[in-house]
Scaffold this active site. Structure first.
Site, PDB file in Angstrom:
ATOM      1  N   LEU A 160      -2.597 -10.793  -1.624  1.00 46.93           N
ATOM      2  CA  LEU A 160      -3.312  -9.198  -1.744  1.00 46.93           C
ATOM      3  C   LEU A 160      -4.146  -8.652  -2.573  1.00 46.93           C
ATOM      4  O   LEU A 160      -4.783  -8.432  -2.752  1.00 46.93           O
ATOM      5  CB  LEU A 160      -2.696  -8.415  -0.986  1.00 46.93           C
ATOM      6  CG  LEU A 160      -1.438  -8.743   0.732  1.00 46.93           C
ATOM      7  CD1 LEU A 160      -0.953  -8.186   1.074  1.00 46.93           C
ATOM      8  CD2 LEU A 160      -3.427  -8.637   1.876  1.00 46.93           C
ATOM      9  N   ASP A 271       5.503   5.790 -10.968  1.00 48.32           N
ATOM     10  CA  ASP A 271       3.791   5.459 -11.576  1.00 48.32           C
ATOM     11  C   ASP A 271       3.033   5.429 -10.245  1.00 48.32           C
ATOM     12  O   ASP A 271       2.809   4.481  -9.425  1.00 48.32           O
ATOM     13  CB  ASP A 271       4.324   3.234 -11.219  1.00 48.32           C
ATOM     14  CG  ASP A 271       3.338   2.740 -11.511  1.00 48.32           C
ATOM     15  OD1 ASP A 271       2.578   3.228 -12.233  1.00 48.32           O
ATOM     16  OD2 ASP A 271       3.934   1.144 -11.123  1.00 48.32           O
TER      17      ASP A 271
HETATM   18  P1  ATP Z   1       0.798  -2.839 -10.964  1.00 48.87           P
HETATM   19  O1  ATP Z   1       1.898  -3.858 -10.986  1.00 48.87           O
HETATM   20  O2  ATP Z   1       0.806  -2.023 -12.010  1.00 48.87           O
HETATM   21  O3  ATP Z   1       1.921  -1.562  -9.885  1.00 48.87           O
HETATM   22  P2  ATP Z   1      -0.879  -2.795  -8.780  1.00 48.87           P
HETATM   23  O4  ATP Z   1       0.178  -1.667  -8.473  1.00 48.87           O
HETATM   24  O5  ATP Z   1      -2.272  -3.019  -8.474  1.00 48.87           O
HETATM   25  O6  ATP Z   1      -0.394  -2.868 -10.405  1.00 48.87           O
HETATM   26  P3  ATP Z   1       0.709  -4.715  -7.233  1.00 48.87           P
HETATM   27  O7  ATP Z   1       1.669  -3.406  -7.227  1.00 48.87           O
HETATM   28  O8  ATP Z   1       1.413  -6.502  -7.646  1.00 48.87           O
HETATM   29  O9  ATP Z   1      -0.871  -4.345  -8.822  1.00 48.87           O
HETATM   30  O10 ATP Z   1      -0.081  -4.595  -5.840  1.00 48.87           O
HETATM   31  C1  ATP Z   1      -0.956  -5.293  -5.508  1.00 48.87           C
HETATM   32  C2  ATP Z   1      -2.487  -5.135  -5.100  1.00 48.87           C
HETATM   33  O11 ATP Z   1      -1.387  -5.925  -3.555  1.00 48.87           O
HETATM   34  C3  ATP Z   1      -2.265  -3.859  -4.519  1.00 48.87           C
HETATM   35  O12 ATP Z   1      -2.840  -3.595  -5.438  1.00 48.87           O
HETATM   36  C4  ATP Z   1      -2.550  -4.036  -3.170  1.00 48.87           C
HETATM   37  O13 ATP Z   1      -3.950  -3.811  -2.861  1.00 48.87           O
HETATM   38  C5  ATP Z   1      -1.834  -4.765  -2.717  1.00 48.87           C
HETATM   39  N1  ATP Z   1      -0.467  -4.568  -2.235  1.00 48.87           N
HETATM   40  C6  ATP Z   1       0.397  -3.957  -2.708  1.00 48.87           C
HETATM   41  N2  ATP Z   1       1.101  -3.708  -1.710  1.00 48.87           N
HETATM   42  C7  ATP Z   1       0.733  -3.682  -0.354  1.00 48.87           C
HETATM   43  C8  ATP Z   1       1.642  -3.840   1.470  1.00 48.87           C
HETATM   44  N3  ATP Z   1       3.082  -3.130   1.347  1.00 48.87           N
HETATM   45  N4  ATP Z   1       0.506  -3.954   2.370  1.00 48.87           N
HETATM   46  C9  ATP Z   1      -1.142  -4.454   1.722  1.00 48.87           C
HETATM   47  N5  ATP Z   1      -0.760  -4.479   0.338  1.00 48.87           N
HETATM   48  C10 ATP Z   1      -0.066  -4.741  -0.782  1.00 48.87           C
END
Ligand code: ATP
Ligand code: MG
Length: 435
Positions: A160, A271
Site C-alpha cells: 500500500l 506525527d
Molecule cells: P511515515 O513513515 O513518516 O509515517 P507515511 O505515513 O507516508 O510516512 P507509512 O505510515 O509507512 O508511511 O504508510 C505508507 C502508506 O501506506 C500510507 O501513505 C498510506 O497510503 C498507506 N496506509 C497506511 N496505513 C494504512 C491503512 N490502515 N489502510 C490503508 N492504507 C494504509
C-alpha cells in the site's frame, strides 16, 4: 552470538572494576554473579543492571537476560565502531535482589521516568504510567506470544505504501476473515527492547474511538515488527488533490475528535500529517501512526535521520512540546490539503516528509504562511491561522478546537459527503490508470 572478547566494568561503590572476558558466549549469569561477589564481598548481590541507550536500567537475573544484555551490548559496540569510536566497556551495576514474589516475571520494563516529550501540559497520572504492570500476567503472556494474529495466518497482498521506517501491505487474515493493513518495520534491536516495544504498544488494545484506526495485533518475526491494523480502502489523504472545504470540514471534525480522544488518554499523536489521516468509502476518517511507543519511535529514528516537515516550530528547535505541537500539525496539514501543496513553497517534499533540519529553519524563523485572498472561507482561514500561531500557548486548546466555528459548522455527522468524495476520487484514479 559474537565470540569476540569484551571488557565488563563492574560499577561498585568503591570504584570501577574492569574484567576481560575472552569468550562471552560461554559466560553464564552465575559466573558473573560470583565475579561480582568477589569484588563486593560484604553486599548480598543477587542481580545486576545495565543501562540502555536512554539511560534506563535493565535488570539481569538469568542466563536469558544475560544473553539479551550481551546482544544489546554487541549492537552498541558495532555502532560505536562504525562511528570510528573505540567501544566502551560493558558497564554493569550490582544490586541487592528483590524477593521472587516482587519480580516482574515477564522481564517487561515500563518507563516510569518522566519524559519531557510526554508533556501533555499535564503530567501523566501514575495510574497510566504503571498500567502495563497492573495487567494480568495472562494478558501479558497473550501479548508476548503475538496477540491474536500470528504471521502464519496472514496472506500478504499488494503493497500500500512505504514510509520512513516501514512498508505497509494490504493483507488477509485467514482466521479472522478480515482484510488488514500490516506495517512491517525492520528493527535491529535486542529481545529486551522488543519486549519493551510490545509492552508499550499494549495501550493500543484499549484505544476505542471511531476516529482512531483499530489496532489488532503486533508481533516480531526475526528482526521485523509487524503491526496489524484495520484496512482503510480510501488510503491516506496525502494522495488526494485539493480537497474542497465542505469535505475538508467533515474530515477536520473527525481529526479533531480523534486527537481529543488521544489527548484524553494522555497520548500525544506526534506525527499528525496527511499521510497519517486515513479515509474509507464509508466516509470514515481515522488517525493512524501515533507515537505510543517511545522505544519504537527511538528505534526507527536511529535508522531514518531527518526532521518531519509538519512538526511545530518548537519541536524543530528541540524545545519541550505538548498538545499544542499536535495542533500546529493539524493547521499545516489542513492548509496543505486545502491548497493542494505544502504551504511553505521553499520546502519541496519530494520523498516523504523527513527533511534535513536546515531546510525547515524557515518554519522556526519566518511568520506562518497565509492563504491567497478570497479563495477560502473566513472561518477556515481563522481556524488554520489559530492552529499555526508561532507561540504554542496561543494555539487553541482541545475545547477551543472543538468549539471553533469552522468545526461546529461541519459537526453534523454527515459521513455521506466524505464517502461520496472518496468514491469519486477513487473512480477518477482508476479511470486515469485505465483500470
Ligand atoms: P511515515 O513513515 O513518516 O509515517 P507515511 O505515513 O507516508 O510516512 P507509512 O505510515 O509507512 O508511511 O504508510 C505508507 C502508506 O501506506 C500510507 O501513505 C498510506 O497510503 C498507506 N496506509 C497506511 N496505513 C494504512 C491503512 N490502515 N489502510 C490503508 N492504507 C494504509
Ligand atoms: Mg504513516
Amino acid at each position: 552470538m559474537d565470540t569476540e572478547g569484551i571488557v565488563i566494568r563492574i560499577k561498585t561503590p568503591a570504584g570501577d572494576m574492569d574484567s576481560a572476558v575472552d569468550c562471552p558466549s560461554l559466560l553464564n549469569f552465575n559466573d558473573l554473579l560470583v565475579a561480582i561477589r568477589d569484588v563486593m564481598p560484604e553486599a548480598t548481590v543477587t542481580a545486576f543492571e545495565y543501562e540502555d541507550e536512554v539511560g534506563d536500567r535493565i535488570t539481569v537475573r538469568s542466563d536469558e537476560e544475560l544473553k539479551a544484555m550481551l546482544s544489546y551490548y554487541y549492537n552498541t559496540m558495532n555502532e560505536q565502531r562504525m562511528n570510528g569510536l573505540l567501544p566502551d566497556p560493558l558497564q554493569i551495576f550490582p544490586r541487592a535482589g528483590k524477593t521472587p514474589g516482587n519480580r516482574n516475571i515477564h522481564g517487561l520494563k515500563v518507563n516510569t521516568r518522566p519524559n519531557p516529550a510526554n508533556d501533555c501540559t499535564q503530567a501523566v497520572p501514575d495510574s497510566m504510567a504503571n498500567n502495563s504492570l497492573k495487567k494480568s500476567s495472562a494478558e501479558l503472556k497473550r501479548i508476548l506470544t503475538n496477540g491474536q494474529i500470528s504471521a502464519q495466518d496472514i496472506n500478504y497482498q499488494e503493497q500500500l505504501g512505504h514510509g520512513n521506517g516501514g512498508t505497509v501491505y494490504k493483507a488477509y487474515h485467514v482466521l479472522g476473515n478480515r482484510v488488514l493493513a500490516v506495517k512491517v518495520i525492520p528493527l535491529d534491536i535486542t529481545v529486551e527492547l522488543q519486549k519493551q516495544i510490545m509492552s508499550e504498544l499494549e495501550i493500543l488494545y484499549k484505544c476505542d474511538s471511531p476516529y482512531i484506526i483499530t489496532f489488532f495485533s503486533a508481533f516480531f518475526v526475526e528482526n521485523r515488527i509487524s503491526i496489524c491494523t484495520e484496512f482503510m480502502d480510501g488510503g491516506s489523504l496525502d494522495v488526494y488533490k485539493r480537497i474542497p472545504e465542505h469535505v475538508l470540514g467533515r474530515i477536520a471534525v473527525a481529526v479533531v475528535k480523534g486527537l481529543t480522544y488521544l489527548w484524553s488518554l494522555k497520548i500525544l499523536h506526534r506525527d499528525v500529517k496527511p499521510s497519517n489521516m486515513l479515509v474509507n468509502t464509508r466516509g470514515q476518517v481515522k488517525l493512524c501512526d501515533f507515537g505510543v511507543s517511545t522505544q519504537l519511535v527511538n528505534s526507527i529514528a536511529k535508522t531514518y535521520v531527518g526532521t518531519n516537515a509538519y512538526m511545530a516550530p518548537e519541536r524543530i528547535s528541540g524545545e519541550q512540546y505538548g498538545i499544542h505541537a499536535d495542533v500546529w500539525s493539524v493547521g499545516i496539514s489542513f492548509m496543505e490539503l486545502a491548497l493542494g501543496m505544502f504551504p511553505y513553497p521553499q520546502i519541496q517534499k519530494n520523498q516523504g516528509s523527513l527533511m534535513p533540519l536546515q531546510l525547515l529553519q524557515c518554519i522556526v524563523d519566518e511568520d506562518p504562511p497565509v492563504f491567497p485572498v478570497g479563495q477560502f472561507s473566513e472561518k477556515f482561514v481563522h481556524f488554520i491561522t489559530q492552529c499555526m500561531r508561532r507561540q504554542p500557548k496561543e494555539r487553541p486548546a482541545p475545547n477551543d478546537l472543538m468549539e471553533h466555528s469552522f468545526i461546529t459548522q461541519f459537526n453534523d455527522g454527515n459521513a455521506e459527503v466524505v464517502s461520496m468524495w472518496v468514491c469519486r476520487c477513487l473512480e477518477e484514479r482508476r479511470a486515469q490508470q485505465g483500470l
